[in-house]
Design a protein around this motif. Structure first.
Motif, mmCIF file in Angstrom:
data_model
loop_
_atom_site.group_PDB
_atom_site.id
_atom_site.type_symbol
_atom_site.label_atom_id
_atom_site.label_comp_id
_atom_site.label_asym_id
_atom_site.label_seq_id
_atom_site.Cartn_x
_atom_site.Cartn_y
_atom_site.Cartn_z
ATOM 1 N N GLU A 67 4.810 0.471 -1.610
ATOM 2 C CA GLU A 67 5.482 1.121 -2.744
ATOM 3 C C GLU A 67 4.475 1.911 -3.591
ATOM 4 O OE1 GLU A 67 8.814 2.361 -4.436
ATOM 5 O OE2 GLU A 67 8.757 0.939 -2.779
ATOM 6 N N GLU A 68 3.306 1.339 -3.816
ATOM 7 C CA GLU A 68 2.246 2.055 -4.556
ATOM 8 C C GLU A 68 1.806 3.305 -3.801
ATOM 9 O OE1 GLU A 68 0.547 1.379 -7.478
ATOM 10 O OE2 GLU A 68 1.930 -0.258 -7.938
ATOM 11 N N LEU A 69 1.720 3.184 -2.493
ATOM 12 C CA LEU A 69 1.332 4.337 -1.671
ATOM 13 C C LEU A 69 2.376 5.451 -1.775
ATOM 14 C CD1 LEU A 69 -0.786 5.328 0.394
ATOM 15 C CD2 LEU A 69 0.700 4.392 2.170
ATOM 16 N N ARG A 70 3.628 5.103 -1.754
ATOM 17 C CA ARG A 70 4.691 6.101 -1.887
ATOM 18 C C ARG A 70 4.658 6.780 -3.247
ATOM 19 N NH1 ARG A 70 8.962 2.239 0.952
ATOM 20 N NH2 ARG A 70 8.686 2.984 3.080
ATOM 21 N N ILE A 71 4.382 6.017 -4.279
ATOM 22 C CA ILE A 71 4.300 6.585 -5.630
ATOM 23 C C ILE A 71 3.136 7.562 -5.730
ATOM 24 C CG2 ILE A 71 3.823 6.013 -8.048
ATOM 25 C CD1 ILE A 71 5.447 3.431 -7.594
ATOM 26 N N ALA A 72 1.981 7.173 -5.151
ATOM 27 C CA ALA A 72 0.816 8.066 -5.174
ATOM 28 C C ALA A 72 1.100 9.351 -4.401
ATOM 29 C CB ALA A 72 -0.401 7.346 -4.598
#
Length: 98
Positions: A67-72
């Motif tokens: 999820e953090e990767l998608r946000i970045a």
């Protein structure tokens, strides 16, 4: 236990100790809700919560790293190639752990 025994105690208007109070027949009809409906609703609520706890699927669990990767990636911090490389690495690591 007393909650289920109230109808037997004469609270519906015929009891000797409730004749002068609000239980004298006019106000006793709403007691059916308290005596039977409220415990039934509580039982159904607990049953629903137990059902939800035991039927939770793996798809509902979120992977916070992904999820953090998608946000970045959505912010533009990562290129498409970098996003794909990191996503594949996270999925590979997840498969080896799980």
């Amino acid at each position: 236990m007393m909650l289920f025994a109230w109808p037997l105690l004469g609270m519906w208007g015929g009891g000797h100790m409730w004749d002068g109070l609000m239980w004298n027949g006019a106000g006793a009809s709403w007691m059916w809700l308290v005596v039977w409906l409220v415990p039934l609703l509580i039982l159904l609520g607990v049953g629903y919560l137990l059902y939800r706890a035991f039927t939770r699927s793996d798809s509902e669990e979120t992977d916070t790293a992904l999820e953090e990767l998608r946000i970045a990636y959505a912010r533009g911090d990562l290129s498409e190639e970098e996003f794909e490389k990191r996503r594949e690495r996270l999925q590979r690591d997840k498969e080896t752990r799980g």
